[in-house]
Write a protein that holds these residues in place. Structure first.
Motif, short mmCIF file in Angstrom:
data_model
loop_
_atom_site.label_atom_id
_atom_site.label_comp_id
_atom_site.label_asym_id
_atom_site.label_seq_id
_atom_site.Cartn_x
_atom_site.Cartn_y
_atom_site.Cartn_z
N ASP A 1 -14.01 -9.75 -0.38
CA ASP A 1 -14.62 -10.92 -1.02
C ASP A 1 -14.55 -12.15 -0.12
O ASP A 1 -14.89 -13.25 -0.56
CB ASP A 1 -13.91 -11.22 -2.35
CG ASP A 1 -14.15 -10.15 -3.40
OD1 ASP A 1 -15.14 -9.41 -3.27
OD2 ASP A 1 -13.34 -10.05 -4.34
N ASP A 2 -14.09 -11.97 1.12
CA ASP A 2 -13.94 -13.06 2.09
C ASP A 2 -13.04 -14.17 1.55
O ASP A 2 -13.31 -15.36 1.74
CB ASP A 2 -15.30 -13.62 2.50
CG ASP A 2 -15.22 -14.43 3.80
OD1 ASP A 2 -14.36 -14.11 4.64
OD2 ASP A 2 -16.01 -15.37 3.96
N GLN A 3 -11.96 -13.76 0.90
CA GLN A 3 -10.99 -14.72 0.39
C GLN A 3 -9.68 -14.59 1.18
O GLN A 3 -9.43 -13.59 1.85
CB GLN A 3 -10.73 -14.47 -1.09
CG GLN A 3 -11.94 -14.69 -1.97
CD GLN A 3 -11.66 -14.38 -3.42
OE1 GLN A 3 -10.63 -13.81 -3.77
NE2 GLN A 3 -12.59 -14.74 -4.31
N GLU A 4 -8.84 -15.61 1.05
CA GLU A 4 -7.55 -15.59 1.73
C GLU A 4 -6.63 -14.54 1.08
O GLU A 4 -6.69 -14.29 -0.12
CB GLU A 4 -6.88 -16.95 1.64
CG GLU A 4 -7.56 -18.05 2.43
CD GLU A 4 -6.85 -19.37 2.28
OE1 GLU A 4 -6.87 -20.16 3.25
OE2 GLU A 4 -6.28 -19.63 1.20
N ILE A 5 -5.78 -13.95 1.92
CA ILE A 5 -4.70 -13.12 1.38
C ILE A 5 -3.42 -13.94 1.42
O ILE A 5 -3.17 -14.69 2.38
CB ILE A 5 -4.54 -11.80 2.16
CG1 ILE A 5 -4.12 -12.04 3.60
CG2 ILE A 5 -5.82 -10.98 2.10
CD1 ILE A 5 -3.74 -10.78 4.34
N GLU A 6 -2.63 -13.83 0.38
CA GLU A 6 -1.39 -14.60 0.28
C GLU A 6 -0.24 -13.78 0.84
O GLU A 6 0.04 -12.68 0.35
CB GLU A 6 -1.12 -14.99 -1.17
CG GLU A 6 -2.19 -15.93 -1.73
CD GLU A 6 -1.89 -16.33 -3.16
OE1 GLU A 6 -1.14 -15.60 -3.86
OE2 GLU A 6 -2.40 -17.39 -3.59
N ILE A 7 0.42 -14.32 1.86
CA ILE A 7 1.48 -13.61 2.56
C ILE A 7 2.80 -14.31 2.27
O ILE A 7 3.07 -15.41 2.79
CB ILE A 7 1.21 -13.57 4.07
CG1 ILE A 7 -0.17 -12.93 4.35
CG2 ILE A 7 2.31 -12.80 4.79
CD1 ILE A 7 -0.58 -12.99 5.80
N TYR A 8 3.63 -13.70 1.45
CA TYR A 8 4.89 -14.32 1.04
C TYR A 8 5.97 -14.12 2.10
O TYR A 8 5.91 -13.20 2.92
CB TYR A 8 5.33 -13.76 -0.31
CG TYR A 8 4.38 -14.10 -1.43
CD1 TYR A 8 4.30 -15.40 -1.91
CD2 TYR A 8 3.55 -13.13 -2.00
CE1 TYR A 8 3.43 -15.74 -2.92
CE2 TYR A 8 2.67 -13.46 -3.02
CZ TYR A 8 2.61 -14.76 -3.48
OH TYR A 8 1.74 -15.08 -4.49
N GLY A 9 6.96 -14.99 2.04
CA GLY A 9 8.07 -14.90 2.99
C GLY A 9 7.64 -15.15 4.42
O GLY A 9 8.31 -14.71 5.35
N GLU A 10 6.51 -15.87 4.58
CA GLU A 10 5.97 -16.16 5.92
C GLU A 10 5.73 -14.88 6.73
O GLU A 10 5.73 -14.89 7.96
CB GLU A 10 6.90 -17.11 6.70
CG GLU A 10 7.22 -18.41 5.99
CD GLU A 10 6.01 -19.32 5.86
OE1 GLU A 10 5.07 -19.15 6.65
OE2 GLU A 10 6.01 -20.20 4.97
N GLY A 11 5.57 -13.75 6.01
CA GLY A 11 5.30 -12.48 6.69
C GLY A 11 6.50 -11.82 7.31
O GLY A 11 6.36 -10.83 8.04
N LYS A 12 7.70 -12.32 7.03
CA LYS A 12 8.90 -11.81 7.68
C LYS A 12 9.55 -10.66 6.92
O LYS A 12 10.59 -10.14 7.35
CB LYS A 12 9.91 -12.94 7.88
CG LYS A 12 9.39 -14.05 8.80
CD LYS A 12 10.36 -15.21 8.89
CE LYS A 12 9.79 -16.33 9.77
NZ LYS A 12 10.67 -17.52 9.82
N MET A 13 8.98 -10.27 5.80
CA MET A 13 9.55 -9.19 5.00
C MET A 13 9.13 -7.83 5.56
O MET A 13 8.15 -7.72 6.31
CB MET A 13 9.11 -9.31 3.55
CG MET A 13 9.59 -10.56 2.86
SD MET A 13 9.21 -10.57 1.09
CE MET A 13 7.42 -10.71 1.11
N SER A 14 9.84 -6.79 5.17
CA SER A 14 9.45 -5.42 5.53
C SER A 14 9.66 -4.52 4.31
O SER A 14 10.52 -4.78 3.47
CB SER A 14 10.27 -4.90 6.72
OG SER A 14 11.64 -4.82 6.41
N ARG A 15 8.86 -3.47 4.25
CA ARG A 15 8.91 -2.54 3.13
C ARG A 15 8.83 -1.10 3.63
O ARG A 15 8.16 -0.80 4.62
CB ARG A 15 7.75 -2.79 2.15
CG ARG A 15 7.83 -4.14 1.42
CD ARG A 15 8.95 -4.16 0.42
NE ARG A 15 9.04 -5.41 -0.32
CZ ARG A 15 9.80 -6.45 0.02
NH1 ARG A 15 10.55 -6.38 1.13
NH2 ARG A 15 9.86 -7.53 -0.73
#
Length: 335
Positions: free
Chosen positions: A202-216
């Motif tokens: 949809d050409d929208q922003e993706i919200e990245i929590y933890g400034e992207g520093k998390m891992s799963r």
């Protein structure tokens, strides 16, 4: 064999029921069809299962003891797999009572009914969230898991503790398996992969929590289903105790098992795989860590491997590609 599965209109329950039906087993599914997310998606999953003559569906809430009891006793299952729950870490901050009703009262109803029918193996879906912000890695089933960071995690750990008491008192063989970030086709719209792919299309922003520093520790759905089915054949008993690493209780036939491959991926690396698969960059919006989030999850698969002879292995590239292809095919039906 006969499997009674709660949550068959849900992501994991649908995949588990479909695999069992394809393998020739009988399945009765029980689901409340709640509006936590798209009913169209749940109905589409249900329609896929209804094509199998050996599948029967019962709609109802876990809190409806009489309906649940009638469904189980009328089927007399060999295995009960309790997957239905109020899911979602962040939603537990908004509506904790939904977790109390489903994950505690509903799970207690399952325990009572399993005791009454004397089921051969009771299997309960728990979560890696019970480990909280565990500092040790990888997360081992023998680690302390008494400091949950959300009410969701607390409700799942409470279910485990209640189940242990029933295993001790009534000798119902019980396995509580802890999921690690499950993903794949037919997934939940509130999960990161679904949200990211939809936003990018949809050409929208993706919200990245933890400034992207998390891992799963991402677990592909087919691997997870294989693990559950494998474990269903290994009801807890002294005859299958694993030396040194087992969680088999000394007080009754109860065990906890991680369902994860032990291959954590950084959030930014995960996003890069999605971008590569979709052939376009994501518009990124960096946000701080959300309340209740943990910095990482990392499963030790050693006990699962010892009990079943295998562990989740599907690579992220393959799993993300399968999800994107599924989403592109079904988007018009489920959005």
């Amino acid at each position: 064999m006969r499997y009674f599965i709660t949550g068959t209109a849900g992501f994991i329950g649908f995949h588990l029921a479909r695999k069992l039906l394809q393998d020739g087993h009988e399945v009765v599914g029980f689901d409340g069809m709640t509006a936590y997310y798209s009913l169209r998606l749940k109905e589409a999953r249900n329609a896929g299962l209804a094509q199998f003559p050996s599948f029967r569906f019962v709609q109802g809430m876990l809190e409806d003891r009489a309906l649940l009891e009638g469904a189980v006793k009328g089927f007399n299952p060999d295995v009960i797999v309790h997957l239905a729950a109020q899911a979602g870490v962040r939603y537990s901050l908004e509506n904790p009572k939904a977790y109390l009703d489903s994950n505690l009262i509903g799970s207690w109803n399952i325990l009572e009914i399993a005791r009454e029918v004397g089921v051969g193996h009771l299997m309960l879906a728990s979560t890696s969230s019970v480990y909280g912000a565990n500092p040790g890695i990888p997360f081992r089933e023998t680690d302390k898991a008494d400091e949950p960071l959300t009410f969701y995690a607390a409700s799942k750990k409470s279910m485990e503790v209640m189940a242990h008491s029933y295993a001790h008192l009534y000798k119902v063989p019980t396995t509580a398996f802890r999921f690690f970030t499950v993903y794949g086709p037919w997934g939940r719209p509130d999960m990161a992969l679904f949200k990211f792919v939809k936003a990018m299309l949809d050409d929208q922003e993706i919200e990245i929590y933890g400034e992207g520093k998390m891992s799963r520790d991402f677990t592909y759905i087919d691997d997870l289903v294989d693990s559950i089915i494998d474990l269903s054949m290994v009801a807890p008993s002294e005859s299958n105790r694993v030396a040194d690493i087992d969680t088999l209780s000394e007080q009754g036939p109860f065990r906890t098992v991680n369902l994860g491959g032990g291959q954590p991926v950084g959030l930014l690396d995960f996003i890069e795989v999605i971008e590569k698969t979709m052939g376009k960059p994501a518009r990124r919006k960096m946000l701080p860590m959300q309340k209740g989030d943990v910095p990482r999850t990392f499963a030790s698969p050693d006990l699962l491997l010892a009990l079943t002879g295998r562990k989740p292995e599907t690579g992220l590239d393959e799993g993300v590609d399968a999800f994107v292809r599924w989403y592109m095919e079904h988007r018009s039906e489920i959005d």
